[in-house]
Design a protein around this motif. Structure first.
Motif, PDB file in Angstrom:
ATOM      1  N   ALA A  57       0.954  -1.236   0.037  1.00 34.30           N
ATOM      2  CA  ALA A  57      -0.061  -0.195   0.085  1.00 34.30           C
ATOM      3  C   ALA A  57       0.836   1.283   0.134  1.00 34.30           C
ATOM      4  O   ALA A  57       0.391   2.333  -0.538  1.00 34.30           O
ATOM      5  N   GLY A  58       2.105   1.363   0.493  1.00 34.86           N
ATOM      6  CA  GLY A  58       2.826   2.337   0.640  1.00 34.86           C
ATOM      7  C   GLY A  58       3.387   2.852  -0.664  1.00 34.86           C
ATOM      8  O   GLY A  58       3.832   4.055  -1.036  1.00 34.86           O
ATOM      9  N   VAL A  59       3.144   1.971  -1.823  1.00 29.27           N
ATOM     10  CA  VAL A  59       3.770   2.262  -3.081  1.00 29.27           C
ATOM     11  C   VAL A  59       2.503   3.417  -3.614  1.00 29.27           C
ATOM     12  O   VAL A  59       1.406   2.753  -3.817  1.00 29.27           O
ATOM     13  N   GLU A  60       2.703   4.606  -4.094  1.00 24.69           N
ATOM     14  CA  GLU A  60       1.681   5.524  -4.792  1.00 24.69           C
ATOM     15  C   GLU A  60       0.721   4.683  -5.757  1.00 24.69           C
ATOM     16  O   GLU A  60       1.453   4.323  -6.617  1.00 24.69           O
ATOM     17  N   ALA A  61      -0.551   4.791  -5.672  1.00 22.78           N
ATOM     18  CA  ALA A  61      -1.110   4.123  -6.639  1.00 22.78           C
ATOM     19  C   ALA A  61      -1.329   4.804  -8.118  1.00 22.78           C
ATOM     20  O   ALA A  61      -1.749   4.278  -8.973  1.00 22.78           O
TER      21      ALA A  61
END
Ligand code: AVI
Length: 333
Positions: free
Chosen positions: A159-163
């Protein structure tokens, strides 16, 4: 693969010892995988076993050889067309570096691409953490999140990776070490992790004169031969095998029908190799197929991209047309 340097094992193979004193250091699945390949009618091994710690250093040396054009040619394309590439890719993206290693290639593009977030992925956490620690000091304004992931199977970014605006970066023509059907499967997995507005920036080695390809994979001072032969030391370590490196020779050539450079190890004499749980006799001239490096045209690679769910959107090449950097957008489903 799979095998690209992404799955480099970074293990250390000790000097040769008698088979009876050898211990297998590979995990059970690794031993089973290598054994199946060595016992196949045409013996073969995954190229990932080329990369123990010495193999990784030998590959770095290959990249400096005059015969091995891909590294410097790709760098020259980025140097010459960087501004244009950045216009296509756009600034402010989430740059996801597949098989990042020391992160140097991506870092050289930071001034042009100005990513908002940088996500290097490599199988080795220690290696990555060190590289990212240094990089974060140089570029404090870019958010960085190092991920230790094996990309050989399905993967999902945390989730920490920008979508938004995910741009996958896969330089070095490592895609060529997959067979085309594996390359499509791998790029489909990448596509599944790309946002609808995401893309891919990838280095692709192009079909060229066979003599250029042959010498790029069989250089005059024998670094590529050492890289290939070193796999036997690595197999000795992983399997507890008794390969005698001096009984083997490096063979590499362009197979035009398959559009790939093949690397093999060829027995110089009749011999038997033993390892924990297996053995095989090799007649003089028998080969172990150790690596394929597929070459494409820009058109054939655009077609492969389409099969993986990407639309080719710009490519840049050198004057001789030896190498291409290609940009593709995630095609809408
Ligand atoms: C890592 N990979 C892209 C290299 C290649 O050209 O296929 C590996 C290599 N094998 C022999 N020389 C370089």
């Amino acid at each position: 693969m799979s095998m690209t340097r992404t799955a480099a094992l970074r293990t250390v193979a000790p000097e040769r010892a008698p088979a009876t004193h050898r211990t297998a250091h590979g995990e059970r699945a690794t031993i089973a995988d290598i054994t199946a390949g060595l016992l196949a009618p045409q013996a073969a091994t995954s190229p990932k076993y080329l990369y123990d710690s010495l193999g990784s250093r030998l590959f770095e040396a290959i990249c400096e050889l005059p015969e091995y054009y891909p590294t410097r040619t790709e760098a020259s394309i980025f140097a010459r067309h960087g501004a244009d590439i950045a216009r296509r890719v756009g600034t402010g993206s989430t740059l996801i570096d597949l098989g990042a290693g020391n992160c140097a290639k991506a870092a050289s593009l930071f001034p042009l691409l100005q990513p908002k977030q940088y996500v290097p992925i490599d199988i080795s956490r220690e290696f990555l953490n060190e590289a990212v620690g240094r990089l974060q000091q140089r570029f404090p304004h870019i958010a960085m999140m190092a991920l230790a992931l094996d990309l050989a199977g399905h993967f999902a970014l945390p989730a920490g990776v920008e979508a938004q605006r995910r741009v996958f970066f896969y330089p070095g023509s490592s895609i060529g070490n997959f067979a085309p059907h594996e390359a499509i499967a791998f790029l489909r997995r990448v596509r599944e992790n790309a946002s609808h507005d995401g893309g891919l920036l990838i280095g692709v080695d192009l079909i060229k004169d066979a003599a250029v390809l042959d010498s790029a994979y069989d250089d005059a001072i024998g670094v590529t031969a050492a890289f290939n032969l070193n796999m036997l030391r690595h197999l000795n370590y992983l399997l507890g095998a008794d390969f005698d490196v001096r009984q083997w020779q490096h063979v590499a050539f362009f197979n035009a029908e398959e559009s790939r450079v093949e690397m093999h190890l060829e027995a110089r004499t009749s011999l038997t190799v033993q390892w924990q749980g297996g053995e095989r006799h090799f007649a003089r001239g028998d080969r172990i197929h150790t690596e394929d490096s597929y070459k494409y045209t820009r058109e054939s690679f655009a077609d492969l991209l389409a099969q993986a769910g990407f639309t080719a959107d710009g490519n840049w090449t050198d004057d001789a047309g030896w190498f291409a950097v290609m940009h593709a957008r995630a095609a809408s489903a």
